[in-house]
Scaffold this motif. Structure first.
Motif, short mmCIF file in Angstrom:
data_model
loop_
_atom_site.label_atom_id
_atom_site.label_comp_id
_atom_site.label_asym_id
_atom_site.label_seq_id
_atom_site.Cartn_x
_atom_site.Cartn_y
_atom_site.Cartn_z
N GLY A 32 4.67 -11.98 -2.38
CA GLY A 32 4.27 -11.75 -1.00
C GLY A 32 2.89 -11.15 -0.92
O GLY A 32 2.41 -10.55 -1.89
N ALA A 56 -5.43 -16.74 -3.82
CA ALA A 56 -4.30 -15.80 -3.74
C ALA A 56 -3.12 -16.32 -4.54
O ALA A 56 -2.82 -17.53 -4.50
CB ALA A 56 -3.89 -15.60 -2.28
N LYS A 87 -4.31 -5.47 -5.30
CA LYS A 87 -4.09 -6.18 -6.58
C LYS A 87 -3.48 -5.23 -7.63
O LYS A 87 -3.00 -5.68 -8.66
CB LYS A 87 -5.41 -6.73 -7.12
CG LYS A 87 -6.02 -7.80 -6.24
CD LYS A 87 -5.20 -9.09 -6.27
CE LYS A 87 -5.87 -10.15 -5.41
NZ LYS A 87 -4.98 -11.29 -5.17
N ARG A 93 5.20 -5.12 -6.14
CA ARG A 93 5.10 -4.98 -4.67
C ARG A 93 6.47 -4.79 -4.01
O ARG A 93 6.58 -4.14 -2.99
CB ARG A 93 4.40 -6.21 -4.08
CG ARG A 93 2.90 -6.19 -4.30
CD ARG A 93 2.25 -7.42 -3.72
NE ARG A 93 0.81 -7.39 -3.97
CZ ARG A 93 0.01 -8.43 -3.84
NH1 ARG A 93 0.50 -9.60 -3.45
NH2 ARG A 93 -1.27 -8.33 -4.09
N TYR A 154 -6.36 -0.08 10.87
CA TYR A 154 -5.11 -0.23 11.61
C TYR A 154 -5.21 0.55 12.93
O TYR A 154 -5.80 1.61 12.98
CB TYR A 154 -3.93 0.28 10.79
CG TYR A 154 -3.80 -0.44 9.47
CD1 TYR A 154 -3.36 -1.77 9.44
CD2 TYR A 154 -4.16 0.17 8.28
CE1 TYR A 154 -3.26 -2.45 8.23
CE2 TYR A 154 -4.06 -0.51 7.07
CZ TYR A 154 -3.61 -1.82 7.06
OH TYR A 154 -3.52 -2.50 5.88
C1 LIG Z 1 -5.04 -6.75 7.16
C2 LIG Z 1 -5.17 -7.81 6.08
C3 LIG Z 1 -5.05 -9.14 6.43
C4 LIG Z 1 -5.15 -10.14 5.45
N1 LIG Z 1 -4.99 -11.46 5.83
C5 LIG Z 1 -4.99 -12.43 4.88
C6 LIG Z 1 -4.71 -13.78 5.27
O1 LIG Z 1 -4.44 -14.10 6.42
N2 LIG Z 1 -4.71 -14.72 4.28
C7 LIG Z 1 -4.99 -14.41 2.96
O2 LIG Z 1 -5.00 -15.33 2.13
N3 LIG Z 1 -5.26 -13.14 2.59
C8 LIG Z 1 -5.24 -12.15 3.52
N4 LIG Z 1 -5.46 -10.84 3.15
C9 LIG Z 1 -5.78 -10.54 1.74
C10 LIG Z 1 -4.55 -10.57 0.83
O3 LIG Z 1 -3.50 -9.75 1.33
C11 LIG Z 1 -4.93 -10.05 -0.58
O4 LIG Z 1 -5.99 -10.83 -1.10
C12 LIG Z 1 -3.77 -10.03 -1.53
O5 LIG Z 1 -4.13 -9.24 -2.67
C13 LIG Z 1 -3.36 -11.41 -2.03
O6 LIG Z 1 -2.30 -11.24 -2.93
P1 LIG Z 1 -1.85 -12.34 -3.97
O7 LIG Z 1 -3.08 -12.73 -4.80
O8 LIG Z 1 -0.78 -11.72 -4.78
O9 LIG Z 1 -1.38 -13.50 -3.16
C14 LIG Z 1 -5.39 -9.81 4.10
C15 LIG Z 1 -5.52 -8.45 3.75
C16 LIG Z 1 -5.40 -7.46 4.73
C17 LIG Z 1 -5.51 -6.01 4.34
#
Ligand SMILES: Cc1cc2nc3c(=O)[nH]c(=O)nc-3n(C[C@H](O)[C@H](O)[C@H](O)COP(=O)(O)O)c2cc1C
Length: 161
Positions: A32, A56, A87, A93, A154
């Motif tokens: 997630g 991601a 990360k 998580r 936030y």
């Molecule tokens: C408020 C907020 C909104 C975010 N929105 C997105 C989004 O819509 N899409 C996305 O790919 N990453 C978004 N991110 C970044 C991911 O949460 C972040 O890169 C995360 O570490 C990805 O995890 P993963 O590599 O395990 O998938 C957002 C981060 C924050 C703090």
């Protein structure tokens, strides 16, 4: 002339958004991440979308498993948002978290405003993101107030009238 990406990010940061944790499952693997790039698409059939960055780790799990759930965070769940965006301890998580398994197999987090449990109906390549369109197969909601994100921070909602 190409648009200045730094300027574009500043402009998009001024867009008020809700915050979700997008959860997914592929076999025994659950994953997630925090996301704000999600929206409703259609009521009949019930469709929503979420944009996942190609880099991601959530993206290949959604692609493989074909499911995701949007867990719309409540006002007091900023720590969860930070946890699923960081990360650091990415593999932990879900550690100690209260969640159940939805119809699709995606984890549904407790204490949220709502959850939308979805099966992927389409995946659209879109620059450095993939747009996943999901058919909502189950919804749950509470009366909790949502967490709001604006200008990199936030916010809490207050009523103007
Ligand atoms: C408020 C907020 C909104 C975010 N929105 C997105 C989004 O819509 N899409 C996305 O790919 N990453 C978004 N991110 C970044 C991911 O949460 C972040 O890169 C995360 O570490 C990805 O995890 P993963 O590599 O395990 O998938 C957002 C981060 C924050 C703090």
């Amino acid at each position: 002339m190409a648009v200045d990406v730094v300027e574009l990010k500043k402009v998009l940061a001024r867009r008020v958004s809700g915050v979700a944790v997008v959860t997914t499952r592929a076999g025994d693997v659950i994953h997630g991440m925090t996301a704000s790039a999600f929206t409703e698409v259609s009521l009949v059939p019930p469709l929503v979308l979420v944009c996942a960055e190609k880099s991601a780790n959530t993206h290949p799990v959604i692609a493989q498993g074909g499911v995701f759930a949007l867990n719309l965070l409540a006002h007091d769940q900023a720590a969860l948002s930070n946890r699923f965006a960081s990360k650091r301890d990415e593999d932990r998580r879900f550690a100690g978290l209260d969640y159940e398994t939805g119809i699709t197999g995606a984890p549904l987090l407790a204490g949220t405003v709502a959850t939308l449990d979805c099966r992927v109906r389409a995946a659209h390549d879109a620059g450095d993101h993939v747009i996943y369109v999901g058919e909502v197969v189950d919804v749950r909601r509470s009366e909790r107030e949502p967490l709001v994100y604006l200008d990199g921070g936030y916010r809490l909602l207050s009523r103007s009238e």
